[in-house]
Design a protein around this motif. Structure first.
Motif, PDB file in Angstrom:
ATOM      1  N   VAL A  49       0.997  -1.212   0.144  1.00  0.00           N
ATOM      2  CA  VAL A  49      -0.016   0.065  -0.122  1.00  0.00           C
ATOM      3  C   VAL A  49       0.787   1.254   0.054  1.00  0.00           C
ATOM      4  CG1 VAL A  49      -1.655   1.201   1.238  1.00  0.00           C
ATOM      5  CG2 VAL A  49      -2.110  -1.193   1.158  1.00  0.00           C
ATOM      6  N   ILE A  50       1.775   1.159   0.777  1.00  0.00           N
ATOM      7  CA  ILE A  50       2.885   2.236   0.620  1.00  0.00           C
ATOM      8  C   ILE A  50       3.564   2.488  -0.581  1.00  0.00           C
ATOM      9  CG2 ILE A  50       5.025   3.376   1.882  1.00  0.00           C
ATOM     10  CD1 ILE A  50       2.422   3.604   3.654  1.00  0.00           C
ATOM     11  N   ASP A  51       3.924   1.478  -1.128  1.00  0.00           N
ATOM     12  CA  ASP A  51       4.340   1.426  -2.492  1.00  0.00           C
ATOM     13  C   ASP A  51       3.433   1.946  -3.624  1.00  0.00           C
ATOM     14  OD1 ASP A  51       6.722   0.329  -1.939  1.00  0.00           O
ATOM     15  OD2 ASP A  51       5.992  -1.665  -2.262  1.00  0.00           O
ATOM     16  N   GLU A  52       1.979   1.784  -3.284  1.00  0.00           N
ATOM     17  CA  GLU A  52       0.957   2.289  -4.177  1.00  0.00           C
ATOM     18  C   GLU A  52       0.906   3.731  -4.020  1.00  0.00           C
ATOM     19  OE1 GLU A  52      -3.848   1.361  -5.064  1.00  0.00           O
ATOM     20  OE2 GLU A  52      -2.908   0.486  -3.581  1.00  0.00           O
ATOM     21  N   ALA A  53       0.996   4.105  -2.808  1.00  0.00           N
ATOM     22  CA  ALA A  53       0.794   5.693  -2.466  1.00  0.00           C
ATOM     23  C   ALA A  53       2.096   6.226  -3.189  1.00  0.00           C
ATOM     24  CB  ALA A  53       1.025   5.651  -0.907  1.00  0.00           C
ATOM     25  N   ILE A  54       3.447   5.747  -3.197  1.00  0.00           N
ATOM     26  CA  ILE A  54       4.470   6.423  -3.856  1.00  0.00           C
ATOM     27  C   ILE A  54       4.246   6.477  -5.216  1.00  0.00           C
ATOM     28  CG2 ILE A  54       6.838   6.253  -4.185  1.00  0.00           C
ATOM     29  CD1 ILE A  54       7.399   4.667  -1.500  1.00  0.00           C
ATOM     30  N   THR A  55       3.802   5.322  -5.841  1.00  0.00           N
ATOM     31  CA  THR A  55       3.441   5.450  -7.244  1.00  0.00           C
ATOM     32  C   THR A  55       2.209   6.485  -7.626  1.00  0.00           C
ATOM     33  OG1 THR A  55       3.887   3.171  -7.342  1.00  0.00           O
ATOM     34  CG2 THR A  55       2.666   4.283  -9.314  1.00  0.00           C
ATOM     35  N   LYS A  56       1.387   6.545  -6.996  1.00  0.00           N
ATOM     36  CA  LYS A  56       0.250   7.501  -7.102  1.00  0.00           C
ATOM     37  C   LYS A  56       0.596   9.023  -6.495  1.00  0.00           C
ATOM     38  CE  LYS A  56      -3.440   4.191  -7.447  1.00  0.00           C
ATOM     39  NZ  LYS A  56      -4.716   3.625  -6.846  1.00  0.00           N
ATOM     40  N   LYS A  57       1.740   9.319  -5.758  1.00  0.00           N
ATOM     41  CA  LYS A  57       2.078  10.432  -5.390  1.00  0.00           C
ATOM     42  C   LYS A  57       1.145  10.965  -4.318  1.00  0.00           C
ATOM     43  CE  LYS A  57       4.280  11.737  -9.703  1.00  0.00           C
ATOM     44  NZ  LYS A  57       5.592  11.382  -9.349  1.00  0.00           N
ATOM     45  N   ILE A  86       8.787   2.559   8.666  1.00  0.00           N
ATOM     46  CA  ILE A  86      10.243   2.901   8.150  1.00  0.00           C
ATOM     47  C   ILE A  86      10.141   3.427   6.672  1.00  0.00           C
ATOM     48  CG2 ILE A  86      12.536   2.123   7.258  1.00  0.00           C
ATOM     49  CD1 ILE A  86      12.604   0.350   9.623  1.00  0.00           C
ATOM     50  N   LYS A  87       9.184   2.641   6.005  1.00  0.00           N
ATOM     51  CA  LYS A  87       8.950   3.075   4.443  1.00  0.00           C
ATOM     52  C   LYS A  87       8.099   4.464   4.332  1.00  0.00           C
ATOM     53  CE  LYS A  87       8.872   0.047   1.358  1.00  0.00           C
ATOM     54  NZ  LYS A  87       8.540  -0.708   0.215  1.00  0.00           N
ATOM     55  N   ALA A  88       7.081   4.407   5.285  1.00  0.00           N
ATOM     56  CA  ALA A  88       6.225   5.715   5.290  1.00  0.00           C
ATOM     57  C   ALA A  88       7.037   6.958   5.773  1.00  0.00           C
ATOM     58  CB  ALA A  88       5.398   5.491   6.360  1.00  0.00           C
ATOM     59  N   ILE A  89       7.997   6.757   6.824  1.00  0.00           N
ATOM     60  CA  ILE A  89       8.760   7.929   7.453  1.00  0.00           C
ATOM     61  C   ILE A  89       9.630   8.295   6.355  1.00  0.00           C
ATOM     62  CG2 ILE A  89      10.397   8.612   8.859  1.00  0.00           C
ATOM     63  CD1 ILE A  89       8.872   6.882  11.093  1.00  0.00           C
ATOM     64  N   ALA A  90      10.436   7.481   5.557  1.00  0.00           N
ATOM     65  CA  ALA A  90      11.431   7.568   4.623  1.00  0.00           C
ATOM     66  C   ALA A  90      10.785   8.283   3.544  1.00  0.00           C
ATOM     67  CB  ALA A  90      12.114   6.151   4.081  1.00  0.00           C
ATOM     68  N   ASN A  91       9.504   8.354   2.964  1.00  0.00           N
ATOM     69  CA  ASN A  91       8.779   8.792   1.821  1.00  0.00           C
ATOM     70  C   ASN A  91       8.065   9.767   2.286  1.00  0.00           C
ATOM     71  OD1 ASN A  91       9.517   6.890  -0.778  1.00  0.00           O
ATOM     72  ND2 ASN A  91       9.420   5.513   0.858  1.00  0.00           N
ATOM     73  N   ASN A  92       7.996  10.199   3.644  1.00  0.00           N
ATOM     74  CA  ASN A  92       7.321  11.271   4.105  1.00  0.00           C
ATOM     75  C   ASN A  92       5.704  11.135   3.720  1.00  0.00           C
ATOM     76  OD1 ASN A  92       7.099  13.846   5.493  1.00  0.00           O
ATOM     77  ND2 ASN A  92       7.197  15.134   3.640  1.00  0.00           N
TER      78      ASN A  92
END
Length: 364
Positions: A49-57, A86-92
């Motif tokens: 889900v975090i990866d999807e959020a990153i992809t969808k900005k 960790i991934k959420a914090i790293a990607n703000n």
């Protein structure tokens, strides 16, 4: 919009004060003042889900279940929870959870199940206790209406489909101010008698701070006399589960087949069929074994929930049919509910429905 702006909108739907004490709701990761570029709505916040959020900005995830449930003593990436954080914090990316706050809403999880199954006139199955309070205060006759208006604006006197509700009686109040006081009426050291109005007003418990602030700001007295009482009245707006009626009676097996179809359930585990027509149905999204007794008391013909254990099926006691359709299956439409709600509130904002698969249970 900031994270705080978004959470304010979400808490109009499901105030965090309505969540169960054991729960962990609200902003779990992130900063309230961060500007939000896009929202991703999901049932669970997993790595995909975090990866999807990153992809969808999308830099904010609105999740039903909390990714952090118990306290984290260290964050090293040793398990899926730590890796998500960790991934959420790293990607703000901010993460906000609603969980039992939305479970307890009369337009939340269980209302959505009722909508999908066309269960009509649904009512709360287990009202949350201690959620209605009553304010009693006293005001000079000349100020009473202004005080009531301020209290109404703060959420006082509102319950169910009614607002601006209060009850007043007139009487004679007395007080004597001591040295150092700054009385609005009367003289220091002398007993003063004033015609006053006693104002009684109920309010939902999460509005107590707002109601008291409104009282103190609108009241002319230096020391405001008031009392707050917790009522045992049933709150029809806050609580777990719902019960309602079908538009027409159905055979038990036909109804369960319809539930399986509409709820996209791979399998339904159920108690013994009773050979009765189904008219009244209770529902509770997620783990609902604790509500079996309430469903029987509500004269439900079928109780739809999940996570029932072997011996809990015996609790049907030939009074109703217990139907376990799966945890994910009972809550799957919650994210649709949230997306629809957010689009209505902020129509020109980037809001996405997560496409990631988060159901941990597979069927053979």
């Amino acid at each position: 919009m900031t994270v705080k702006d978004i959470t304010k909108i979400l808490e109009e739907l499901a105030p965090l004060a309505h969540a169960e004490e054991f729960d962990n709701v609200g902003l779990l990761v992130g900063n309230n003042d961060m500007n939000v570029s896009g929202l991703l709505v999901t049932l669970d916040t997993l790595e995909n889900v975090i990866d999807e959020a990153i992809t969808k900005k999308c830099n904010m995830v609105v999740s039903f279940h909390p990714i952090i449930f118990n306290g984290l003593k260290k964050i090293t990436g040793s398990n899926y929870v730590e890796r998500v954080v960790i991934k959420a914090i790293a990607n703000n990316i901010a993460i906000y959870s609603m969980h039992t706050a939305l479970d307890n809403s009369n337009i939340g999880v269980n209302a959505k199940i009722c909508e999908v199954l066309d269960i009509q006139n649904p009512k709360i199955l287990i009202p949350k206790q201690g959620t209605i309070k009553k304010l009693t205060t006293y005001a000079p006759l000349a100020n009473a209406e202004a005080i009531k208006s301020a209290l109404f604006a703060a959420g006082g006197g509102s319950m169910g489909k009614y607002s601006n509700c209060s009850f007043s009686t007139e009487g004679l109040g007395s007080f004597k101010s001591s040295k150092g006081a700054n009385p609005t009426l009367g003289k220091i050291g002398e007993i003063h008698f004033e015609k006053e109005e006693q104002i009684n007003m109920i309010f939902s418990f999460e509005r107590e701070k707002d109601v008291l602030n409104a009282l103190f700001k609108s009241h002319p007295y230096e020391e405001v006399a008031y009392e707050i009482t917790i009522l045992n009245n049933t709150n029809q707006d806050i609580g777990m589960g719902m019960v309602g009626t079908l538009g027409h009676e159905m055979e038990e097996l036909d109804f369960l087949k319809e539930v399986k179809k509409r709820m996209n359930a791979s399998v339904i585990r159920h108690s013994q069929l009773l050979g009765k027509k189904v008219k009244r149905v209770a529902v509770l999204g997620g783990s609902g074994a604790f509500a079996i007794t309430a469903a029987k008391k509500a004269n439900a013909d079928v109780f739809i929930t999940s996570d029932l254990k072997y011996h809990q099926f015996y609790e049907a006691e030939q009074q109703l049919v217990l139907a376990d359709i799966g945890h994910f299956e009972t809550e799957q439409f919650t994210k649709d509910l949230l997306v629809d709600y957010l689009i209505k509130k902020i129509p020109n904002f980037a809001i996405s429905l997560s496409e990631s698969i988060t159901n941990p249970i597979k069927y053979l």
